[in-house]
Design a protein around this motif. Structure first.
Motif, PDB file in Angstrom:
ATOM      1  N   ALA A 110     149.934 -18.300  42.749  1.00 47.06           N
ATOM      2  CA  ALA A 110     150.812 -19.017  43.674  1.00 47.06           C
ATOM      3  C   ALA A 110     152.185 -18.365  43.744  1.00 47.06           C
ATOM      4  O   ALA A 110     152.880 -18.482  44.757  1.00 47.06           O
ATOM      5  CB  ALA A 110     150.947 -20.479  43.253  1.00 47.06           C
ATOM      6  N   GLN A 111     152.576 -17.688  42.665  1.00 46.08           N
ATOM      7  CA  GLN A 111     153.853 -16.987  42.637  1.00 46.08           C
ATOM      8  C   GLN A 111     153.747 -15.547  43.150  1.00 46.08           C
ATOM      9  O   GLN A 111     154.724 -14.805  43.123  1.00 46.08           O
ATOM     10  CB  GLN A 111     154.394 -16.970  41.199  1.00 46.08           C
ATOM     11  CG  GLN A 111     154.580 -18.345  40.571  1.00 46.08           C
ATOM     12  CD  GLN A 111     155.531 -19.214  41.356  1.00 46.08           C
ATOM     13  OE1 GLN A 111     156.622 -18.781  41.723  1.00 46.08           O
ATOM     14  NE2 GLN A 111     155.126 -20.456  41.623  1.00 46.08           N
ATOM     15  N   PHE A 113     146.127 -20.312  38.410  1.00 45.12           N
ATOM     16  CA  PHE A 113     146.617 -20.973  39.619  1.00 45.12           C
ATOM     17  C   PHE A 113     148.116 -20.728  39.813  1.00 45.12           C
ATOM     18  O   PHE A 113     148.573 -20.429  40.919  1.00 45.12           O
ATOM     19  CB  PHE A 113     146.362 -22.483  39.544  1.00 45.12           C
ATOM     20  CG  PHE A 113     144.928 -22.882  39.700  1.00 45.12           C
ATOM     21  CD1 PHE A 113     144.291 -22.826  40.939  1.00 45.12           C
ATOM     22  CD2 PHE A 113     144.188 -23.317  38.623  1.00 45.12           C
ATOM     23  CE1 PHE A 113     142.968 -23.201  41.093  1.00 45.12           C
ATOM     24  CE2 PHE A 113     142.862 -23.697  38.756  1.00 45.12           C
ATOM     25  CZ  PHE A 113     142.246 -23.631  39.993  1.00 45.12           C
ATOM     26  N   HIS A 114     148.860 -20.887  38.742  1.00 43.56           N
ATOM     27  CA  HIS A 114     150.321 -20.740  38.823  1.00 43.56           C
ATOM     28  C   HIS A 114     150.701 -19.294  39.137  1.00 43.56           C
ATOM     29  O   HIS A 114     151.556 -19.026  39.991  1.00 43.56           O
ATOM     30  CB  HIS A 114     150.966 -21.190  37.513  1.00 43.56           C
ATOM     31  CG  HIS A 114     152.458 -21.195  37.537  1.00 43.56           C
ATOM     32  ND1 HIS A 114     153.214 -20.073  37.242  1.00 43.56           N
ATOM     33  CD2 HIS A 114     153.355 -22.176  37.831  1.00 43.56           C
ATOM     34  CE1 HIS A 114     154.497 -20.355  37.341  1.00 43.56           C
ATOM     35  NE2 HIS A 114     154.613 -21.631  37.703  1.00 43.56           N
ATOM     36  N   CYS A 165     146.574 -14.531  32.020  1.00 41.99           N
ATOM     37  CA  CYS A 165     146.595 -15.985  32.196  1.00 41.99           C
ATOM     38  C   CYS A 165     145.412 -16.636  31.490  1.00 41.99           C
ATOM     39  O   CYS A 165     144.394 -16.012  31.230  1.00 41.99           O
ATOM     40  CB  CYS A 165     146.506 -16.349  33.684  1.00 41.99           C
ATOM     41  SG  CYS A 165     147.734 -15.583  34.733  1.00 41.99           S
ATOM     42  N   GLY A 178     143.027 -22.281  34.664  1.00 41.55           N
ATOM     43  CA  GLY A 178     143.500 -23.623  34.957  1.00 41.55           C
ATOM     44  C   GLY A 178     142.322 -24.574  35.053  1.00 41.55           C
ATOM     45  O   GLY A 178     141.210 -24.277  34.622  1.00 41.55           O
ATOM     46  N   SER A 188     146.422 -12.303  38.832  1.00 43.01           N
ATOM     47  CA  SER A 188     146.078 -12.936  37.560  1.00 43.01           C
ATOM     48  C   SER A 188     144.901 -12.221  36.919  1.00 43.01           C
ATOM     49  O   SER A 188     143.978 -11.781  37.599  1.00 43.01           O
ATOM     50  CB  SER A 188     145.740 -14.415  37.753  1.00 43.01           C
ATOM     51  OG  SER A 188     144.495 -14.571  38.401  1.00 43.01           O
ATOM     52  N   ASP A 223     145.237 -28.615  36.666  1.00 44.46           N
ATOM     53  CA  ASP A 223     146.129 -27.966  35.711  1.00 44.46           C
ATOM     54  C   ASP A 223     146.520 -26.617  36.287  1.00 44.46           C
ATOM     55  O   ASP A 223     145.770 -25.653  36.219  1.00 44.46           O
ATOM     56  CB  ASP A 223     145.424 -27.784  34.359  1.00 44.46           C
ATOM     57  CG  ASP A 223     146.289 -27.024  33.347  1.00 44.46           C
ATOM     58  OD1 ASP A 223     147.479 -26.779  33.648  1.00 44.46           O
ATOM     59  OD2 ASP A 223     145.764 -26.695  32.264  1.00 44.46           O
ATOM     60  N   ASP A 224     147.694 -26.581  36.917  1.00 46.71           N
ATOM     61  CA  ASP A 224     148.216 -25.337  37.469  1.00 46.71           C
ATOM     62  C   ASP A 224     149.573 -25.025  36.870  1.00 46.71           C
ATOM     63  O   ASP A 224     150.452 -24.468  37.513  1.00 46.71           O
ATOM     64  CB  ASP A 224     148.302 -25.413  38.995  1.00 46.71           C
ATOM     65  CG  ASP A 224     149.160 -26.577  39.486  1.00 46.71           C
ATOM     66  OD1 ASP A 224     149.644 -27.364  38.651  1.00 46.71           O
ATOM     67  OD2 ASP A 224     149.355 -26.695  40.720  1.00 46.71           O
ATOM     68  N   ALA A 225     149.718 -25.385  35.589  1.00 50.57           N
ATOM     69  CA  ALA A 225     150.983 -25.171  34.893  1.00 50.57           C
ATOM     70  C   ALA A 225     151.243 -23.687  34.677  1.00 50.57           C
ATOM     71  O   ALA A 225     150.339 -22.851  34.813  1.00 50.57           O
ATOM     72  CB  ALA A 225     150.964 -25.903  33.551  1.00 50.57           C
ATOM     73  N   GLU A 226     152.469 -23.360  34.344  1.00 46.55           N
ATOM     74  CA  GLU A 226     152.814 -21.971  34.053  1.00 46.55           C
ATOM     75  C   GLU A 226     151.892 -21.442  32.958  1.00 46.55           C
ATOM     76  O   GLU A 226     151.613 -22.128  31.974  1.00 46.55           O
ATOM     77  CB  GLU A 226     154.267 -21.872  33.606  1.00 46.55           C
ATOM     78  CG  GLU A 226     154.749 -20.443  33.436  1.00 46.55           C
ATOM     79  CD  GLU A 226     156.245 -20.331  33.230  1.00 46.55           C
ATOM     80  OE1 GLU A 226     156.716 -19.208  33.005  1.00 46.55           O
ATOM     81  OE2 GLU A 226     156.927 -21.372  33.291  1.00 46.55           O
ATOM     82  N   THR A 230     148.778 -20.475  33.785  1.00 47.84           N
ATOM     83  CA  THR A 230     147.431 -20.533  34.348  1.00 47.84           C
ATOM     84  C   THR A 230     147.276 -19.530  35.482  1.00 47.84           C
ATOM     85  O   THR A 230     148.259 -19.048  36.062  1.00 47.84           O
ATOM     86  CB  THR A 230     147.105 -21.929  34.892  1.00 47.84           C
ATOM     87  OG1 THR A 230     147.968 -22.209  36.007  1.00 47.84           O
ATOM     88  CG2 THR A 230     147.289 -22.997  33.816  1.00 47.84           C
TER      89      THR A 230
END
Length: 266
Positions: free
Chosen positions: A227-228, A223-224, A183, A186, A232, A216-219, A221
């Protein structure tokens, strides 16, 4: 294989104890960690106070200083040898996005990297040490895979280019964790407002506010990914140069110098 292990939560923190237990079956692990919690100390070094090293009953050595202090003195004389890998963590809470700038966990790993040693920082996404044994097992797995891919090689470590990795592990059972994802960092919103209180003596006290929410937690990153349910992993570097804007600032600097020359003629 020799590993130097440190952290920012202190030598008694559950995260470093669990990580030591997990890694000691892979390598000779030496622990040099702060005496007390040193969260958000980043890369700070103690220059105007003496540092003392003590040894706990379990063999861990602890220092009355910052995470970077611990790694620095370990590598510049305390250990008496050069470790093959520097590992920091497991941190009590995430170090994602802008957190990495402030993080003592990342700071300890970065100190190893600055000395030319491959280094990795491990953090759990949520505070509280939930599923810490699973996180330690995942960290061990990642270190073992790095070794298997010859990214940590005792015979070549002095010549190979060092690297710095930042890893965040969701607080989940080991079997529930989704595969590792590479990643980018973010971004967070600005920190929350400072907390103001009155001391018992009537003086104003100020407490740094909490970290801002993800901006900014877009795919793609960290963060993204976490969260899934993914672990990371982000490669970091120390160069803070704004390479994209060097051209702009070269032109700006030239105009500034030209204006100075004109003023000098007047």
């Amino acid at each position: 294989m020799k590993i130097l292990l440190s952290n920012d939560d202190g030598f008694q923190a559950p995260g470093i104890v669990a990580l030591y237990e997990a890694l000691k079956t892979l390598a000779d692990v030496e622990v040099v960690a702060p005496e007390h919690n040193n969260s958000a100390k980043s890369n700070a070094l103690t220059l105007h106070s003496p540092l003392y090293v003590h040894q706990a009953a379990n063999g861990f050595r602890y220092v009355n200083g910052t995470p970077a202090d611990c790694v620095h003195i370990a590598l510049t004389g305390l250990l008496g040898y050069r470790p093959d890998l520097v590992v920091s963590g497991i941190n009590n809470g995430a170090n994602m996005g802008d957190d990495t700038i402030y993080s003592g966990t990342v700071g300890a790993a970065m100190e190893g990297y600055l000395f030319g040693i491959p280094s990795i920082a491990f953090s759990q996404v949520d505070k509280g040490w939930g599923e810490i044994e699973s996180a330690a097992a995942k960290a061990r797995e990642i270190v073992q895979q790095l070794m298997g891919n010859r990214l940590v090689n005792p015979a070549e470590s002095s010549d190979a280019a060092p690297w710095l990795l930042n890893v965040n592990i969701p607080n989940m059972p080991l079997e529930a964790l989704k595969p590792l994802k590479l990643c980018r960092l973010g971004r967070r919103h600005a920190a929350e407002r400072v907390i103001v209180q009155d001391s018992p003596r009537g003086e104003k006290m100020y407490w740094i506010g909490g970290a801002g929410a993800a901006k900014d937690d877009a795919e793609g990153t960290d963060f993204h990914a976490t969260a899934q349910g993914h672990v990371s992993m982000t490669p970091l570097k120390v160069d803070l140069t704004d390479h994209d804007n060097l051209g702009y600032w070269a032109q700006t600097a030239a105009r500034m110098q030209a204006s100075v020359a004109v003023e000098g003629v007047r």
